[in-house]
Scaffold this motif. Structure first.
Motif, PDB file in Angstrom:
ATOM      1  N   PRO A  64     -27.223  30.352  -9.624  1.00  0.00           N
ATOM      2  CA  PRO A  64     -28.419  30.220  -8.982  1.00  0.00           C
ATOM      3  C   PRO A  64     -29.109  28.610  -9.055  1.00  0.00           C
ATOM      4  CG  PRO A  64     -28.316  32.041 -10.266  1.00  0.00           C
ATOM      5  CD  PRO A  64     -27.042  31.251 -10.672  1.00  0.00           C
ATOM      6  N   GLY A  65     -30.050  28.341  -8.100  1.00  0.00           N
ATOM      7  CA  GLY A  65     -30.416  26.745  -8.550  1.00  0.00           C
ATOM      8  C   GLY A  65     -31.587  26.393  -7.634  1.00  0.00           C
ATOM      9  N   ASP A  66     -32.038  25.127  -7.761  1.00  0.00           N
ATOM     10  CA  ASP A  66     -33.174  24.779  -6.669  1.00  0.00           C
ATOM     11  C   ASP A  66     -32.542  24.453  -5.257  1.00  0.00           C
ATOM     12  OD1 ASP A  66     -35.039  25.313  -8.920  1.00  0.00           O
ATOM     13  OD2 ASP A  66     -35.054  23.349  -9.576  1.00  0.00           O
ATOM     14  N   ASP A  67     -33.549  24.231  -4.400  1.00  0.00           N
ATOM     15  CA  ASP A  67     -33.207  23.696  -3.095  1.00  0.00           C
ATOM     16  C   ASP A  67     -32.119  24.594  -2.453  1.00  0.00           C
ATOM     17  OD1 ASP A  67     -33.551  22.074  -0.835  1.00  0.00           O
ATOM     18  OD2 ASP A  67     -31.661  20.984  -1.372  1.00  0.00           O
ATOM     19  N   ALA A  68     -32.257  26.113  -2.755  1.00  0.00           N
ATOM     20  CA  ALA A  68     -31.236  26.775  -2.186  1.00  0.00           C
ATOM     21  C   ALA A  68     -31.707  27.432  -0.796  1.00  0.00           C
ATOM     22  CB  ALA A  68     -31.362  28.131  -2.981  1.00  0.00           C
ATOM     23  N   ALA A 174     -39.315  31.015  -8.955  1.00  0.00           N
ATOM     24  CA  ALA A 174     -38.797  31.636  -7.797  1.00  0.00           C
ATOM     25  C   ALA A 174     -39.058  30.940  -6.378  1.00  0.00           C
ATOM     26  CB  ALA A 174     -39.133  32.868  -7.424  1.00  0.00           C
ATOM     27  N   LEU A 175     -40.275  30.331  -6.394  1.00  0.00           N
ATOM     28  CA  LEU A 175     -40.691  29.456  -5.222  1.00  0.00           C
ATOM     29  C   LEU A 175     -39.964  28.230  -5.180  1.00  0.00           C
ATOM     30  CD1 LEU A 175     -44.220  30.008  -4.687  1.00  0.00           C
ATOM     31  CD2 LEU A 175     -42.748  30.466  -3.022  1.00  0.00           C
ATOM     32  N   SER A 176     -39.879  27.720  -6.374  1.00  0.00           N
ATOM     33  CA  SER A 176     -39.359  26.461  -6.428  1.00  0.00           C
ATOM     34  C   SER A 176     -37.688  26.349  -6.211  1.00  0.00           C
ATOM     35  CB  SER A 176     -39.513  25.616  -7.975  1.00  0.00           C
ATOM     36  OG  SER A 176     -38.364  26.477  -8.757  1.00  0.00           O
ATOM     37  N   ARG A 177     -37.093  27.499  -6.200  1.00  0.00           N
ATOM     38  CA  ARG A 177     -35.699  27.579  -6.041  1.00  0.00           C
ATOM     39  C   ARG A 177     -35.493  27.607  -4.620  1.00  0.00           C
ATOM     40  NH1 ARG A 177     -33.117  32.453  -9.827  1.00  0.00           N
ATOM     41  NH2 ARG A 177     -32.891  30.881 -11.785  1.00  0.00           N
ATOM     42  N   ILE A 178     -36.452  27.948  -3.600  1.00  0.00           N
ATOM     43  CA  ILE A 178     -36.221  28.135  -2.398  1.00  0.00           C
ATOM     44  C   ILE A 178     -36.369  26.595  -1.586  1.00  0.00           C
ATOM     45  CG2 ILE A 178     -37.042  29.328  -0.064  1.00  0.00           C
ATOM     46  CD1 ILE A 178     -38.296  31.277  -1.851  1.00  0.00           C
ATOM     47  N   GLY A 179     -35.190  26.320  -0.872  1.00  0.00           N
ATOM     48  CA  GLY A 179     -35.224  25.013  -0.157  1.00  0.00           C
ATOM     49  C   GLY A 179     -35.688  25.192   1.086  1.00  0.00           C
ATOM     50  N   VAL A 180     -34.969  26.250   1.833  1.00  0.00           N
ATOM     51  CA  VAL A 180     -35.542  26.916   2.951  1.00  0.00           C
ATOM     52  C   VAL A 180     -35.148  28.358   2.943  1.00  0.00           C
ATOM     53  CG1 VAL A 180     -32.886  26.192   3.851  1.00  0.00           C
ATOM     54  CG2 VAL A 180     -34.728  26.506   5.532  1.00  0.00           C
ATOM     55  N   PHE A 181     -35.874  29.176   3.903  1.00  0.00           N
ATOM     56  CA  PHE A 181     -35.657  30.389   3.769  1.00  0.00           C
ATOM     57  C   PHE A 181     -35.542  30.848   5.397  1.00  0.00           C
ATOM     58  CE2 PHE A 181     -37.841  34.709   4.461  1.00  0.00           C
ATOM     59  CZ  PHE A 181     -36.836  35.485   3.770  1.00  0.00           C
ATOM     60  N   VAL A 182     -34.629  31.572   5.926  1.00  0.00           N
ATOM     61  CA  VAL A 182     -34.282  32.023   7.321  1.00  0.00           C
ATOM     62  C   VAL A 182     -34.210  33.425   7.255  1.00  0.00           C
ATOM     63  CG1 VAL A 182     -32.723  32.021   9.236  1.00  0.00           C
ATOM     64  CG2 VAL A 182     -33.009  29.947   7.464  1.00  0.00           C
ATOM     65  N   GLU A 183     -35.066  34.319   7.721  1.00  0.00           N
ATOM     66  CA  GLU A 183     -35.032  35.940   7.921  1.00  0.00           C
ATOM     67  C   GLU A 183     -34.721  36.179   9.265  1.00  0.00           C
ATOM     68  OE1 GLU A 183     -38.129  39.448   7.401  1.00  0.00           O
ATOM     69  OE2 GLU A 183     -38.758  37.415   6.974  1.00  0.00           O
ATOM     70  N   LEU A 184     -33.510  36.777   9.433  1.00  0.00           N
ATOM     71  CA  LEU A 184     -33.082  37.483  10.617  1.00  0.00           C
ATOM     72  C   LEU A 184     -33.760  38.735  10.682  1.00  0.00           C
ATOM     73  CD1 LEU A 184     -29.774  37.883  12.294  1.00  0.00           C
ATOM     74  CD2 LEU A 184     -30.921  39.834  11.839  1.00  0.00           C
ATOM     75  N   HIS A 185     -34.223  39.313  11.898  1.00  0.00           N
ATOM     76  CA  HIS A 185     -35.069  40.496  12.420  1.00  0.00           C
ATOM     77  C   HIS A 185     -34.701  40.889  13.584  1.00  0.00           C
ATOM     78  CE1 HIS A 185     -38.396  43.316  11.968  1.00  0.00           C
ATOM     79  NE2 HIS A 185     -38.413  43.042  10.669  1.00  0.00           N
ATOM     80  N   VAL A 186     -34.801  42.343  13.875  1.00  0.00           N
ATOM     81  CA  VAL A 186     -34.710  42.812  15.182  1.00  0.00           C
ATOM     82  C   VAL A 186     -36.109  42.534  15.744  1.00  0.00           C
ATOM     83  CG1 VAL A 186     -36.023  45.146  14.559  1.00  0.00           C
ATOM     84  CG2 VAL A 186     -34.371  45.204  16.403  1.00  0.00           C
ATOM     85  N   GLU A 187     -35.961  42.108  17.251  1.00  0.00           N
ATOM     86  CA  GLU A 187     -37.055  41.843  17.999  1.00  0.00           C
ATOM     87  C   GLU A 187     -38.327  42.762  17.981  1.00  0.00           C
ATOM     88  OE1 GLU A 187     -38.879  39.405  21.840  1.00  0.00           O
ATOM     89  OE2 GLU A 187     -37.010  40.431  21.897  1.00  0.00           O
ATOM     90  N   GLN A 188     -39.403  42.598  17.959  1.00  0.00           N
ATOM     91  CA  GLN A 188     -40.473  43.691  18.215  1.00  0.00           C
ATOM     92  C   GLN A 188     -41.075  43.291  19.471  1.00  0.00           C
ATOM     93  OE1 GLN A 188     -41.532  42.861  13.901  1.00  0.00           O
ATOM     94  NE2 GLN A 188     -41.434  44.907  13.666  1.00  0.00           N
ATOM     95  N   GLY A 189     -40.411  43.673  20.460  1.00  0.00           N
ATOM     96  CA  GLY A 189     -40.782  43.318  21.649  1.00  0.00           C
ATOM     97  C   GLY A 189     -39.806  43.141  22.718  1.00  0.00           C
ATOM     98  N   ARG A 190     -39.983  42.606  23.777  1.00  0.00           N
ATOM     99  CA  ARG A 190     -39.067  42.505  24.981  1.00  0.00           C
ATOM    100  C   ARG A 190     -38.743  41.239  25.451  1.00  0.00           C
ATOM    101  NH1 ARG A 190     -37.202  46.563  27.858  1.00  0.00           N
ATOM    102  NH2 ARG A 190     -37.080  45.030  29.667  1.00  0.00           N
ATOM    103  N   GLY A 191     -39.036  40.110  24.651  1.00  0.00           N
ATOM    104  CA  GLY A 191     -38.828  38.638  25.100  1.00  0.00           C
ATOM    105  C   GLY A 191     -37.230  38.651  25.376  1.00  0.00           C
ATOM    106  N   LEU A 192     -36.474  39.152  24.352  1.00  0.00           N
ATOM    107  CA  LEU A 192     -35.025  38.675  24.817  1.00  0.00           C
ATOM    108  C   LEU A 192     -34.543  39.344  25.732  1.00  0.00           C
ATOM    109  CD1 LEU A 192     -34.128  38.282  20.884  1.00  0.00           C
ATOM    110  CD2 LEU A 192     -34.295  36.177  22.624  1.00  0.00           C
TER     111      LEU A 192
END
Length: 399
Positions: A64-68, A174-192
């Motif tokens: 574990p570390g910073d800028d994750a 915990a916040l300081s460890r996050i360098g970037v956060f990427v969340e994958l999710h099912v689309e909730q709608g019909r755009g794609l």
């Protein structure tokens, strides 16, 4: 292991025979089974799992570390929700780790998969509860007093799960460890679906909030009370549902929904003494969202007065519109070959974190366009495409 196989392994957990779909809520039995499943799957991959002070799970690749580089989602659901909202992002993150290892990739930045608790607010009524606590977006003492329909407080639930309520609250570490956060999710709608694309990048989230309206009248006998003598709070509550529809229709791009009504005492042959009603309102910006709610609140007061009732309006949660980091958004779209860039009307932990760290979201195509219901769906092929896209993004960010 495939995304489909991982989701299949939890397909019986929290299955709701009455509503259909799944009912999995923060720190209930189903949620605890899912947390154990995630911990086991992470351990199989050699990821070290820890639980932070607010109940979020972190599975670390290496030290574990910073800028994750952090990815993940949630495992809880709305009552009677679909199989993909939340768990898809967690399963895809685990498969992305598998894919990166198969490619011989070693991250040069710390990399973690996280699971935030009670994202839907299905048990304690406050959406994105885990990420709000982490970022200090909710008062800790007020959050600990939140209770579920059985009267169990958040503090009680945390203690039952082996967590110390005294440690809950904003978590700078915990916040300081996050360098970037990427969340994958099912689309909730019909755009794609309409764009014929399996994967996209999120552009923004609508401003949205939840309000509780309590109509108070006079409880009485359904047979013995003349219609002219009634002060029935169900009457203005029923009118409010239609007023909300009219208010949202009048303001472009806004939405207003009444999804829950609770009369007290709730007997078939009893005029209720109070009716609690929960309003969800959303629009493209704060001004329009507030305008919709103001219109609905004015209608509520007029409807209550007409029936000789009173009404109180309480804001339970609110989040302004979120536009995801433009540079990061364009960077990830480029990594994925120029995938579509889409807005969403749904709230997410990534939206809460966006005020504190660079965040982005990937969407996986939902051919039904339906979410928060059993009909929510994503094909196995699109789920695997989402995991590959996430692996590409993580490799780019952690290189």
């Amino acid at each position: 292991m495939s995304v489909a196989a991982l989701l299949g392994a939890i397909s019986a957990v929290g299955a709701d025979g009455r509503r259909g779909g799944f009912s999995r809520h923060g720190f209930d039995s189903a949620d605890m089974q899912l947390r154990a499943w995630f911990t086991e799957e992470a351990a199989r991959r050699g990821l070290a799992v820890e639980t932070d002070r607010n109940g979020a799970l972190w599975a670390w690749w290496g030290e574990p570390g910073d800028d994750a580089v952090v990815t993940g989602s949630h495992l809880d659901s709305v009552p009677g929700g679909g199989a993909y909202d939340g768990p898809l992002g967690v399963a895809a993150a685990l498969v992305a780790v598998d894919l990166l290892r198969e490619r011989g990739f070693t991250p040069n930045r710390p990399l973690a998969v996280t699971v935030f608790p009670e994202e839907e607010g299905g048990r304690f009524g406050l959406a994105c509860l885990g990420s709000r606590l982490m970022t200090g977006a909710v008062d800790t003492a007020a959050a600990l007093r939140l209770s579920d329909p059985d009267g169990v407080t958040l503090a009680d639930a945390l203690a039952s799960a082996g967590l110390d309520p005294a440690h809950v609250g904003r978590d700078e570490r915990a916040l300081s460890r996050i360098g970037v956060f990427v969340e994958l999710h099912v689309e909730q709608g019909r755009g794609l679906v309409d764009l014929d694309a399996p994967v996209g990048v999120a552009h923004s989230i609508l401003a949205h909030g939840r309000w509780r309206l309590r109509f108070t009248g006079e409880g009485n006998h359904a047979g013995a009370t003349l219609m002219a003598d009634r002060r029935d709070p169900m009457v203005p509550a029923a009118g409010l549902v239609l007023a909300a529809r009219r208010a949202a229709t009048a303001i472009a791009g806004s939405r207003a929904t009444v999804g829950r009504i609770v009369p007290v005492p709730g007997g078939t042959n009893v005029i209720p003494s109070t009716v609690d009603l929960w309003l969800d309102a959303r629009a493209g910006d704060d001004l329009r969202t507030r305008a919709v709610v103001a219109e609905i609140e004015a209608a509520a007061r007029e409807l209550a007065a007409d029936e000789g009732c009173a009404v109180t309006v309480t804001e339970e949660s609110y989040g302004d519109a979120v536009v995801f980091d433009a540079a990061l958004r364009e960077e990830l779209s480029g990594v994925l070959g120029g995938v579509p860039d889409l807005p969403t009307g749904a709230g997410h932990d990534a939206g809460i974190l966006a005020a504190h760290v660079p965040t982005a979201m990937l969407f996986v195509r939902n051919p039904t366009g339906v979410s928060h219901a059993p009909e929510e769906f994503a094909s196995d092929a699109d789920c695997e495409a989402g995991a590959r896209a996430l692996a590409d993004v993580l490799a780019h960010l952690a290189r």
